[in-house]
Design a protein around this motif. Structure first.
Motif, PDB file in Angstrom:
ATOM      1  N   VAL A   2       0.860  -1.182   0.000  1.00 24.88           N
ATOM      2  CA  VAL A   2       0.000   0.000   0.000  1.00 24.88           C
ATOM      3  C   VAL A   2       0.893   1.228   0.000  1.00 24.88           C
ATOM      4  O   VAL A   2       1.817   1.348   0.788  1.00 24.88           O
ATOM      5  CB  VAL A   2      -0.923   0.000   1.245  1.00 24.88           C
ATOM      6  N   ASN A   8      -6.058   4.342   3.522  1.00 28.60           N
ATOM      7  CA  ASN A   8      -7.301   3.603   3.705  1.00 28.60           C
ATOM      8  C   ASN A   8      -7.770   3.101   2.340  1.00 28.60           C
ATOM      9  O   ASN A   8      -8.557   3.747   1.658  1.00 28.60           O
ATOM     10  CB  ASN A   8      -8.362   4.494   4.352  1.00 28.60           C
ATOM     11  N   VAL A   9      -7.255   1.926   1.938  1.00 24.34           N
ATOM     12  CA  VAL A   9      -7.553   1.373   0.620  1.00 24.34           C
ATOM     13  C   VAL A   9      -7.911  -0.094   0.744  1.00 24.34           C
ATOM     14  O   VAL A   9      -7.646  -0.741   1.754  1.00 24.34           O
ATOM     15  CB  VAL A   9      -6.355   1.524  -0.347  1.00 24.34           C
ATOM     16  N   ARG A  10      -8.482  -0.618  -0.305  1.00 28.07           N
ATOM     17  CA  ARG A  10      -8.760  -2.044  -0.408  1.00 28.07           C
ATOM     18  C   ARG A  10      -7.606  -2.669  -1.187  1.00 28.07           C
ATOM     19  O   ARG A  10      -7.235  -2.189  -2.247  1.00 28.07           O
ATOM     20  CB  ARG A  10     -10.065  -2.244  -1.146  1.00 28.07           C
ATOM     21  N   VAL A  11      -7.034  -3.741  -0.669  1.00 31.63           N
ATOM     22  CA  VAL A  11      -5.876  -4.372  -1.304  1.00 31.63           C
ATOM     23  C   VAL A  11      -6.361  -5.426  -2.281  1.00 31.63           C
ATOM     24  O   VAL A  11      -7.189  -6.269  -1.955  1.00 31.63           O
ATOM     25  CB  VAL A  11      -4.936  -5.001  -0.244  1.00 31.63           C
ATOM     26  N   HIS A  12      -5.833  -5.369  -3.493  1.00 30.64           N
ATOM     27  CA  HIS A  12      -6.160  -6.321  -4.553  1.00 30.64           C
ATOM     28  C   HIS A  12      -5.101  -7.418  -4.562  1.00 30.64           C
ATOM     29  O   HIS A  12      -3.917  -7.130  -4.654  1.00 30.64           O
ATOM     30  CB  HIS A  12      -6.176  -5.586  -5.897  1.00 30.64           C
ATOM     31  N   GLN A  13      -5.528  -8.674  -4.446  1.00 29.20           N
ATOM     32  CA  GLN A  13      -4.593  -9.788  -4.463  1.00 29.20           C
ATOM     33  C   GLN A  13      -5.076 -10.865  -5.403  1.00 29.20           C
ATOM     34  O   GLN A  13      -6.280 -11.051  -5.584  1.00 29.20           O
ATOM     35  CB  GLN A  13      -4.438 -10.394  -3.068  1.00 29.20           C
ATOM     36  N   GLU A  21     -13.256 -13.607  -3.502  1.00 27.24           N
ATOM     37  CA  GLU A  21     -14.654 -13.202  -3.441  1.00 27.24           C
ATOM     38  C   GLU A  21     -15.433 -13.541  -4.703  1.00 27.24           C
ATOM     39  O   GLU A  21     -16.636 -13.303  -4.767  1.00 27.24           O
ATOM     40  CB  GLU A  21     -14.731 -11.698  -3.189  1.00 27.24           C
TER      41      GLU A  21
END
Length: 73
Positions: A2, A8-13, A21
């Motif tokens: 990050v 304040n982010v959503r982590v893409h994996q 998901e």
């Protein structure tokens, strides 16, 4: 990673099928529904220490879903 740290982010994996998901039944059913007959590929990013195992697992899962949703008539 990050950037900047603490953001304040959503982590893409990228993880193995079944660990994220995505509803893979819906994904492969949709491909079958629209008549997709192209190339599929998978990427192994998150598992450097077990890349070979992850790659084989992904191939197996993709084939399982294809067999399920692309039943020969």
């Amino acid at each position: 990673m990050v950037n900047p740290p603490g953001a304040n982010v959503r982590v893409h994996q990228h993880v193995d099928i079944g660990q994220g998901e995505i509803d893979w039944d819906v994904f492969f059913a949709t491909l079958a529904e629209i008549g997709f007959d192209g190339v599929l590929s998978s990427c192994v990013f998150a598992w450097e220490e077990r890349a070979d195992e992850s790659s084989r697992f992904m191939l197996s899962e993709m084939q399982r879903y294809l067999d399920k949703h692309y039943q020969q008539k």
